[in-house]
Design a protein around this motif. Structure first.
Motif, PDB file in Angstrom:
ATOM      1  N   ARG A 519       0.849  -1.192   0.000  1.00  0.00           N
ATOM      2  CA  ARG A 519       0.000   0.000   0.000  1.00  0.00           C
ATOM      3  C   ARG A 519       0.880   1.235   0.000  1.00  0.00           C
ATOM      4  NH1 ARG A 519      -5.273  -0.038   0.747  1.00  0.00           N
ATOM      5  NH2 ARG A 519      -6.328  -1.964   1.317  1.00  0.00           N
ATOM      6  N   THR A 520       0.466   2.250  -0.743  1.00  0.00           N
ATOM      7  CA  THR A 520       1.242   3.486  -0.785  1.00  0.00           C
ATOM      8  C   THR A 520       0.319   4.649  -1.105  1.00  0.00           C
ATOM      9  OG1 THR A 520       3.177   4.558  -1.771  1.00  0.00           O
ATOM     10  CG2 THR A 520       1.785   3.282  -3.243  1.00  0.00           C
ATOM     11  N   PRO A 521       0.584   5.843  -0.527  1.00  0.00           N
ATOM     12  CA  PRO A 521      -0.193   7.028  -0.933  1.00  0.00           C
ATOM     13  C   PRO A 521       0.044   7.294  -2.417  1.00  0.00           C
ATOM     14  CG  PRO A 521       1.039   7.435   1.093  1.00  0.00           C
ATOM     15  CD  PRO A 521       1.532   6.137   0.549  1.00  0.00           C
ATOM     16  N   LEU A 522      -1.022   7.373  -3.177  1.00  0.00           N
ATOM     17  CA  LEU A 522      -0.863   7.374  -4.633  1.00  0.00           C
ATOM     18  C   LEU A 522      -1.984   8.176  -5.282  1.00  0.00           C
ATOM     19  CD1 LEU A 522       0.117   4.365  -6.809  1.00  0.00           C
ATOM     20  CD2 LEU A 522      -2.000   5.531  -7.340  1.00  0.00           C
ATOM     21  N   ASN A 523      -1.672   8.760  -6.420  1.00  0.00           N
ATOM     22  CA  ASN A 523      -2.679   9.446  -7.230  1.00  0.00           C
ATOM     23  C   ASN A 523      -2.572   8.946  -8.654  1.00  0.00           C
ATOM     24  OD1 ASN A 523      -4.650  11.890  -7.451  1.00  0.00           O
ATOM     25  ND2 ASN A 523      -3.253  12.122  -9.165  1.00  0.00           N
ATOM     26  N   GLN A 524      -3.720   8.626  -9.248  1.00  0.00           N
ATOM     27  CA  GLN A 524      -3.739   8.205 -10.649  1.00  0.00           C
ATOM     28  C   GLN A 524      -4.588   9.170 -11.445  1.00  0.00           C
ATOM     29  OE1 GLN A 524      -6.087   4.734 -11.709  1.00  0.00           O
ATOM     30  NE2 GLN A 524      -6.674   4.460  -9.557  1.00  0.00           N
ATOM     31  N   ASP A 525      -4.145   9.457 -12.661  1.00  0.00           N
ATOM     32  CA  ASP A 525      -4.826  10.417 -13.513  1.00  0.00           C
ATOM     33  C   ASP A 525      -4.866   9.915 -14.940  1.00  0.00           C
ATOM     34  OD1 ASP A 525      -6.013  12.914 -12.625  1.00  0.00           O
ATOM     35  OD2 ASP A 525      -4.081  13.329 -11.699  1.00  0.00           O
ATOM     36  N   LEU A 526      -5.903  10.347 -15.639  1.00  0.00           N
ATOM     37  CA  LEU A 526      -5.985  10.100 -17.074  1.00  0.00           C
ATOM     38  C   LEU A 526      -5.444  11.327 -17.793  1.00  0.00           C
ATOM     39  CD1 LEU A 526      -9.604   8.633 -17.339  1.00  0.00           C
ATOM     40  CD2 LEU A 526      -7.475   7.481 -16.718  1.00  0.00           C
ATOM     41  N   ILE A 527      -4.648  11.117 -18.839  1.00  0.00           N
ATOM     42  CA  ILE A 527      -4.062  12.228 -19.579  1.00  0.00           C
ATOM     43  C   ILE A 527      -4.105  11.940 -21.078  1.00  0.00           C
ATOM     44  CG2 ILE A 527      -2.511  12.864 -17.686  1.00  0.00           C
ATOM     45  CD1 ILE A 527      -0.234  11.586 -19.339  1.00  0.00           C
ATOM     46  N   SER A 528      -3.958  12.997 -21.857  1.00  0.00           N
ATOM     47  CA  SER A 528      -3.821  12.839 -23.312  1.00  0.00           C
ATOM     48  C   SER A 528      -2.340  12.765 -23.661  1.00  0.00           C
ATOM     49  CB  SER A 528      -4.480  14.008 -24.034  1.00  0.00           C
ATOM     50  OG  SER A 528      -3.787  15.214 -23.748  1.00  0.00           O
ATOM     51  N   GLU A 529      -2.054  12.444 -24.907  1.00  0.00           N
ATOM     52  CA  GLU A 529      -0.649  12.244 -25.303  1.00  0.00           C
ATOM     53  C   GLU A 529       0.186  13.509 -25.236  1.00  0.00           C
ATOM     54  OE1 GLU A 529      -3.207  12.773 -29.017  1.00  0.00           O
ATOM     55  OE2 GLU A 529      -3.284  11.647 -27.129  1.00  0.00           O
ATOM     56  N   ASP A 530      -0.439  14.696 -25.334  1.00  0.00           N
ATOM     57  CA  ASP A 530       0.323  15.943 -25.323  1.00  0.00           C
ATOM     58  C   ASP A 530       0.283  16.675 -23.978  1.00  0.00           C
ATOM     59  OD1 ASP A 530       1.257  15.755 -27.898  1.00  0.00           O
ATOM     60  OD2 ASP A 530      -0.428  16.845 -28.789  1.00  0.00           O
ATOM     61  N   PHE A 531      -0.201  16.002 -22.943  1.00  0.00           N
ATOM     62  CA  PHE A 531      -0.290  16.675 -21.645  1.00  0.00           C
ATOM     63  C   PHE A 531       1.087  17.110 -21.146  1.00  0.00           C
ATOM     64  CE2 PHE A 531       0.349  16.075 -17.036  1.00  0.00           C
ATOM     65  CZ  PHE A 531      -0.364  17.180 -16.590  1.00  0.00           C
ATOM     66  N   PHE A 532       2.053  16.195 -21.166  1.00  0.00           N
ATOM     67  CA  PHE A 532       3.384  16.519 -20.644  1.00  0.00           C
ATOM     68  C   PHE A 532       4.067  17.596 -21.480  1.00  0.00           C
ATOM     69  CE2 PHE A 532       2.959  12.035 -19.090  1.00  0.00           C
ATOM     70  CZ  PHE A 532       2.907  12.352 -17.739  1.00  0.00           C
TER      71      PHE A 532
END
Length: 800
Positions: A519-532
Motif C-alpha cells: 500500500r502506498t499514498p498514490l494518485n492516478q490520472d488520465l491524460i492525453s498524449e500531449d499533456f506533458f
C-alpha cells in the motif's frame, strides 16, 4: 468626575496639535487590533450555527504506518463504529462531490454532498423551506434533493414554488424537497445541494467495501461523554477491527477531532493568534509614543501642576485628573479606530483567502464593540498611568522658582528613554517574525513545481450527459485536437485533475516471482498524449503516450520518480507490469512505458507522492481539465476555446476558466495573506519606533538648547554636538534592539508551524531585522541632531 471630564476636554481642545497626533497614533493601533479581533471573533470565537456545536466531532481513519491522520473511511468500517460505540448519540456519513446541473438553464458545475439522512438532525438544522430527505427515501434511493439558499435564489429566484420542481443533476431528474438556511454551509461554504447517500455510483458495492472508501464521518457526543473518552473508545474499537480484519484494517485507528478545530485547521488558528499578538505589539508601541508625548507635554505643565499642589490638590487628585484626560483621549481614538476597522474588515473580507472559514462573516458586531470599548479604556490607562504618576511627582517649590523641576526633567527623560527601549524591542520582535514569514514565502515561491504553469489556460469541462461513457474519450480527443489547431496555441493537453486533492492509500501488486504487493499514498490520472508537452514535464525514461495507446492496445502507464523508487529501486523500470488490488484480483495488468519527473500538484509545501498516468483513450472520464499553452496572453483565447468546444457539443459544460498560475496560487493564498498582514504591521511598528526616537531626541534638543549653545560658545564643534545627540539616541536604540533580539529568539518559536525552508533562528533574518531598525533609528536621530548642530550660541543664550 464631571469636573475632571470638562477639564480634560478643555485641555484636548486647547492643544489641537497634540490631540490630533495622539489620536492618529492610537487610532492606527486600535484600528488594527479591532480589525484582527473581528476576524478572530468570526473564525475562532463565534459559535457555529449548529445546535450544541461543542459536542460535534469529525471521525477520521488514521493510518499509523504512514502518519496519515485524516483519511476517509470505508462504509463497512463506519457501520462497525456505529454498532460498537457508546460515546456518540449518532454518526452521520457524507461525501462531497461535483455534479453538473442542466435542464432549462445553461449547464453549470455545482458542489454537491451525498449524505446519510441523519446528517441534518445530527447537526440540529431545520430547513428554511420544505424538509430534508428521510431514512425511507434514502433506503429507496429516491431522487430527491435539498438546495442551498444561494442555489435556490439563483435557479428558482427564491420562489416558494421551488418545492416539487425538478432539477436535472448529472442527467437524472431529482425533485426539490427543501431549502436550507442561508447560514448553513456544510461541509464547505460553496456546497449547493445535498442528496441521499444511496445515490452514490456503485452504492451496493461501496456499502460493502471495507478496505477503503470515500466517506467522511461526523458525530455528536453524548452529554456525559468527553472528547478524551470518545477517542480512547474509538481506538479500542479500531484495535478490535484490526484483529478481526487484518487484511483491510491493518495499521488503521481512529482520530477524533472537534468540529471547530476541523473547520479552521491548525495553521489558520496559529496564524490568526500570531497576527493578533502582532497588532497587540503595535498598540503597545502606539501607547509608548503617546506616553512619550504626554511626558514631553508634562514638562511644560509642571508649573501648572505645582500651582495646583500649592493650592492644596493632593497627589491622587492630580493622578485622577491626568488619567481622566488620558482615558478621554483614548476613547476619542477608539472611535477613530472603529472607523479604521470598518475599512480594514471590508478589505480583509474582499482580499482575504476564501478558504478561511467564516472570514466572509467578519463584521463589527456587539462583541467587537465591547472589545473596542474595553481596549479603549485599557489603552488610556496603559499610556496614561506612568506619565500621570511621573507628572504628579513635581516639587512645587522648585517648579515655581523658574517654571521647571530639574529633578523631574531628568526623571522624565529617563522614563522616556525606557519607553523608547521598549518600543525598539517590540519592533525587533515584529520585524523578525515578518522576516521569517517573508523568507518562508520566498522559499515556497522558488520551489520547483516539476512543470511550467506560465501562459497555460485551465478549462474545466464535463462531457455531454447525452453521450455514452465509451464516447467520452473520442469527444475529448476531438476537442483537444481542434483547440491545439487554434491560432496562438502552442500545445493542448488533457488531465483528469491538475490539482491533487487527496492521496488515498492504494494497494498495488507488482508482477514478480513473489507477486509483491504494498500500500502506498498514490494518485492516478488520465491524460492525453500531449499533456506533458503542454505543461513541459521532463521525460526521464521511455516514451510518452501516443494515439495508438487506445482501447485496442496493451494497457500502459507512465509513472513518476517517486513511484519508480518505491516499487523498482535500482531496477530497469520500462516494461515492468503492475495492477491495482491484490494478486488474486481480476484487474488488468499495466505496463510501464515511461518515467517522468515528479510534480508538486497537491501542495508546494508537501513532497511529491507516487503518481500514475493512464492514457485517456484507454479509459473513460466524464470530467477533464483542458490545459492550453499559448504564445501570448492565455485569457485572450478563452472565448475561442469555448466556441470550439461548443461547436462539437453544445451540451458540454465549460466552467472555471482561469490561468493555471492563478489556480495554483490558491494553494498559497493563506500564507500570502498572513505574510502580507504581518509585514504591514511590522512596517507600522518600524514607523512608530522611528517616530518615537525622533520625538525623544527632538524634545531633548529643544529642552537642552541653552546647554548646546553654551557648549558651542565654549569651543565645541558642530560635529561634536552631532555626535553627542546621535550617540544619546543610538545608545537607547542599541539597548532596545539587543533586548528585542533576545525576546524574538524566544517568541519566534511559535512561528515554527508556519515556516517553510527556514528555521526559527535564521541568522540572516536576525541580522537583517535589527540592522534595518538601527538604520531607521540612526536617520531619526540624525534629523534633530543636525538641527542641534546648527544652533546659534548667541540666540540660544539670549533667549534663555
Amino acid at each position: 468626575m464631571l469636573q475632571d471630564l470638562r477639564m480634560g476636554l478643555r485641555m484636548l481642545i486647547k492643544h489641537p496639535s497634540f490631540t490630533v497626533v495622539a489620536v492618529f497614533t492610537l487610532a492606527l493601533g486600535m484600528g488594527a487590533n479591532i480589525t484582527i479581533f473581528s476576524v478572530v471573533n468570526s473564525v475562532l470565537l463565534r459559535s457555529l450555527p449548529y445546535a450544541d456545536s461543542d459536542r460535534l466531532v469529525f471521525l477520521w481513519s488514521e493510518l499509523t504506518k504512514h502518519s496519515v491522520k485524516e483519511r476517509t473511511s470505508a462504509y463497512a468500517t463506519i457501520s462497525e463504529w456505529r454498532q460498537q460505540n457508546t460515546s456518540f448519540e449518532d454518526l452521520a456519513v457524507f461525501d462531497p462531490a461535483s455534479v453538473t446541473l442542466t435542464g432549462a438553464f445553461e449547464a453549470e458545475q455545482a458542489s454537491s454532498v451525498r449524505a446519510s439522512s441523519n446528517l441534518f438532525p445530527l447537526l440540529g438544522i431545520v430547513p428554511e423551506l420544505g424538509r430534508t430527505f428521510t431514512a425511507d427515501e434514502e433506503q429507496q434511493q429516491a431522487r430527491v434533493v435539498v438546495l442551498s439558499h444561494g442555489l435556490w435564489q439563483r435557479r428558482f429566484a427564491a420562489s416558494p414554488d421551488a418545492l416539487g420542481q425538478i432539477l436535472e443533476i448529472d442527467g437524472n431528474s431529482s425533485q426539490v424537497i427543501g431549502v436550507m438556511p442561508e447560514q448553513f454551509q456544510f461541509p464547505e461554504s460553496d456546497t449547493q445541494l445535498w442528496e441521499p447517500i444511496t445515490l452514490f455510483p456503485n452504492w451496493e458495492q461501496q456499502k460493502m467495501q471495507r478496505a477503503s472508501g470515500p466517506w467522511r464521518v461526523i458525530g455528536r457526543l453524548k452529554p456525559q461523554a468527553s472528547l478524551a473518552q470518545a477517542q480512547v473508545e474509538m481506538r479500542t474499537i479500531a484495535e478490535r477491527l484490526e484483529q478481526a480484519y487484518p487484511d483491510t484494517n491493518k495499521d488503521l485507528t481512529v482520530n477524533v477531532v472537534p468540529l471547530r478545530l476541523q473547520l479552521t485547521g491548525p495553521n489558520v488558528r496559529l496564524a490568526l493568534w500570531i497576527l493578533f499578538g502582532a497588532v497587540a505589539c503595535v498598540l503597545l508601541m502606539s501607547c509608548t509614543n503617546v506616553a512619550n508625548l504626554i511626558l514631553a507635554r508634562g514638562v511644560a505643565r509642571e508649573r501648572e501642576i505645582a500651582i495646583r499642589m500649592a493650592m492644596g490638590a493632593g497627589r491622587m487628585r492630580l493622578i485622577r485628573q491626568l488619567l481622566t484626560e488620558s482615558v478621554l483621549l483614548s476613547l476619542v481614538a477608539g472611535a477613530a479606530g472603529l472607523v479604521v476597522a470598518l475599512a480594514g474588515v471590508k478589505l480583509l473580507v474582499r482580499f482575504g483567502p476564501q478558504n478561511i472559514p467564516n472570514l466572509a462573516r467578519a463584521q463589527i458586531d456587539a462583541r467587537v464593540l465591547a472589545f473596542s470599548l474595553g481596549i479603549s479604556m485599557l489603552t488610556g490607562l496603559l499610556f496614561g498611568l506612568a506619565p500621570a504618576f511621573r507628572i504628579s511627582e513635581s516639587q512645587p517649590c522648585e517648579a515655581l522658582k523658574d517654571g521647571r523641576s530639574a529633578t523631574g526633567g531628568i526623571r522624565a527623560r529617563r522614563l522616556r528613554g525606557l519607553l523608547v527601549i521598549a518600543e525598539f524591542s517590540l519592533a525587533v520582535l515584529l520585524l523578525s517574525g515578518a522576516g521569517l514569514l517573508v523568507r518562508s514565502f520566498l522559499n515556497l515561491q522558488s520551489v520547483d513545481l516539476g512543470f511550467n504553469p506560465e501562459r497555460v489556460l485551465l478549462v474545466n469541462t464535463v462531457a455531454s450527459l447525452n453521450s455514452k461513457s465509451d464516447q467520452w474519450p473520442l469527444f475529448y480527443q476531438q476537442a483537444v485536437e481542434r483547440v491545439a489547431a487554434l491560432p496562438g496555441v502552442e500545445a493542448a493537453g488533457l488531465i483528469k485533475d491538475i490539482v491533487i486533492s487527496s492521496n488515498p492509500d492504494v494497494l498495488i501488486t507488482v508482477e514478480q516471482s513473489s507477486q509483491e504487493q504494498a500500500r502506498t499514498p498514490l494518485n492516478q490520472d488520465l491524460i492525453s498524449e500531449d499533456f506533458f508537452k503542454t505543461v513541459r514535464v521532463q521525460l526521464l525514461k521511455g516514451r510518452f503516450f501516443n494515439t495508438q495507446d487506445d482501447k485496442g492496445a496493451v494497457p500502459v502507464a507512465i509513472i513518476n520518480e517517486v513511484m519508480a523508487r518505491r516499487f523498482w529501486p535500482d531496477e530497469q523500470v520500462i516494461g515492468k507490469r503492475f495492477k491495482f488490488g491484490p494478486p488474486q484480483s481480476t484487474n488488468r495488468w499495466l505496463t510501464v512505458v515511461g518515467v517522468v519527473g515528479d510534480m508538486r500538484r497537491q501542495s508546494l509545501e508537501r513532497e511529491p507522492i507516487a503518481q500514475i498516468f493512464l492514457p485517456h483513450l484507454q479509459n473513460s472520464a466524464r470530467r477533464m481539465n483542458l490545459l492550453v499553452r499559448t504564445i501570448g496572453d492565455p485569457a485572450t483565447l478563452a472565448s475561442a476555446i469555448r466556441n470550439e468546444i461548443s461547436s462539437i457539443d453544445k451540451t458540454v459544460a465549460v466552467y472555471g476558466v482561469s490561468t493555471l498560475g492563478s489556480r495554483l496560487a490558491q494553494g498559497t493564498a493563506q500564507r500570502r495573506f498572513q505574510t502580507w498582514l504581518l509585514t504591514l504591521f511590522s512596517s507600522l511598528a518600524l514607523l512608530l519606533a522611528a517616530v518615537g526616537i525622533y520625538g525623544l531626541i527632538q524634545h531633548s534638543v529643544v529642552v537642552r538648547t541653552r546647554e548646546i549653545g553654551t557648549r558651542l560658545a565654549l569651543g565645541a564643534q558642530p560635529r561634536d554636538v552631532l555626535r553627542l545627540i546621535i550617540g544619546e539616541g543610538m545608545r537607547l536604540a542599541l539597548f532596545g534592539t539587543g533586548a528585542g533580539l533576545l525576546i524574538a529568539l524566544l517568541c519566534t518559536q511559535a512561528l515554527s508551524g508556519l515556516l517553510f525552508g527556514v528555521t526559527t533562528t535564521d541568522t540572516r533574518t536576525f541580522l537583517a531585522a535589527p540592522l534595518l531598525l538601527l538604520l531607521v533609528g540612526l536617520l531619526a536621530c540624525y534629523l534633530p541632531a543636525r538641527r542641534a548642530a546648527r544652533v546659534d550660541p548667541m540666540l540660544a543664550l539670549r533667549h534663555e
